[in-house]
Design an enzyme around this catalytic site. Sequence first.
Site, short mmCIF file in Angstrom:
data_model
loop_
_atom_site.label_atom_id
_atom_site.label_comp_id
_atom_site.label_asym_id
_atom_site.label_seq_id
_atom_site.Cartn_x
_atom_site.Cartn_y
_atom_site.Cartn_z
N HIS A 11 20.88 24.87 -34.76
CA HIS A 11 22.32 24.68 -34.85
C HIS A 11 22.79 24.71 -36.31
CE1 HIS A 11 22.06 20.61 -36.48
NE2 HIS A 11 21.09 20.39 -35.61
N GLU A 95 17.11 17.49 -29.10
CA GLU A 95 16.31 17.18 -30.29
C GLU A 95 15.31 16.06 -30.00
OE1 GLU A 95 14.67 17.93 -32.69
OE2 GLU A 95 15.93 17.95 -34.50
#
Length: 235
Positions: A11, A95
């Site tokens: 990201h 994550e």
Amino acid sequence: MATPRVFIVRHGETEWSLNGRHTSTTNLPLTPHGRSRIISTGRALIGPSRLIVPSNLAHIYVSPLTRAQETLQLLHSHLPASCISTATTTSLLTEWNYGSYEGLLSSEIRASREGGKWDIWVDGCLGGESPEDVVERCDRLIGEIREKWHRPVFNGEGEGKGDLLVVAHGHLLRAFAMRWIGRRLDEGVQLVLEAGGVGTLSYEHRNIEEPAILLGGAFVVPDGEEEEKEEETVS
């Protein structure tokens, strides 16, 4: 037959990635600079005659967290909707859960531990995930990618589109890359994937049993366009 690839994209920049704070469950948006960099990355790398050719993408996998979802949308913002592959949002790509270390700098985490040492690949995260937890998630998705999308291409089945796009997070994607080539997380493989960075996973010798990290990939130029360029050069 082109060898199938998996493009992994971290990201774009957030406030915490910019200053080095560990971010897992905290749902931060991209910074304005992060947004503009992702748009530029998409224009440079995704499209006909680019590294990532939309017509060759079989599928997209993306983390459910806002920063990954926003990154995926911006990567394709220059393309018409008809060119964008179907995407699956999966919790397998969230994550690494940092638990008690959420929002902390690495130096702060080390200072909080007895002996002042911390290696996430060995120690995991207090109150969060262990390396084994993350390996289990990565292996599940890798298994799905190989059996559902890549093995049919190697077997000459289906439409022959074997490239995939995976949009997720820094530690998770580095673990994913290590597991792609069958390495343990504690083997000390030093990989770096900056915010907004793009990596490529594939296979050696066009063999699904020989997964590899692709250090340099050629841009794909359609046959017709290549011929036109040759004609222009001759004239």
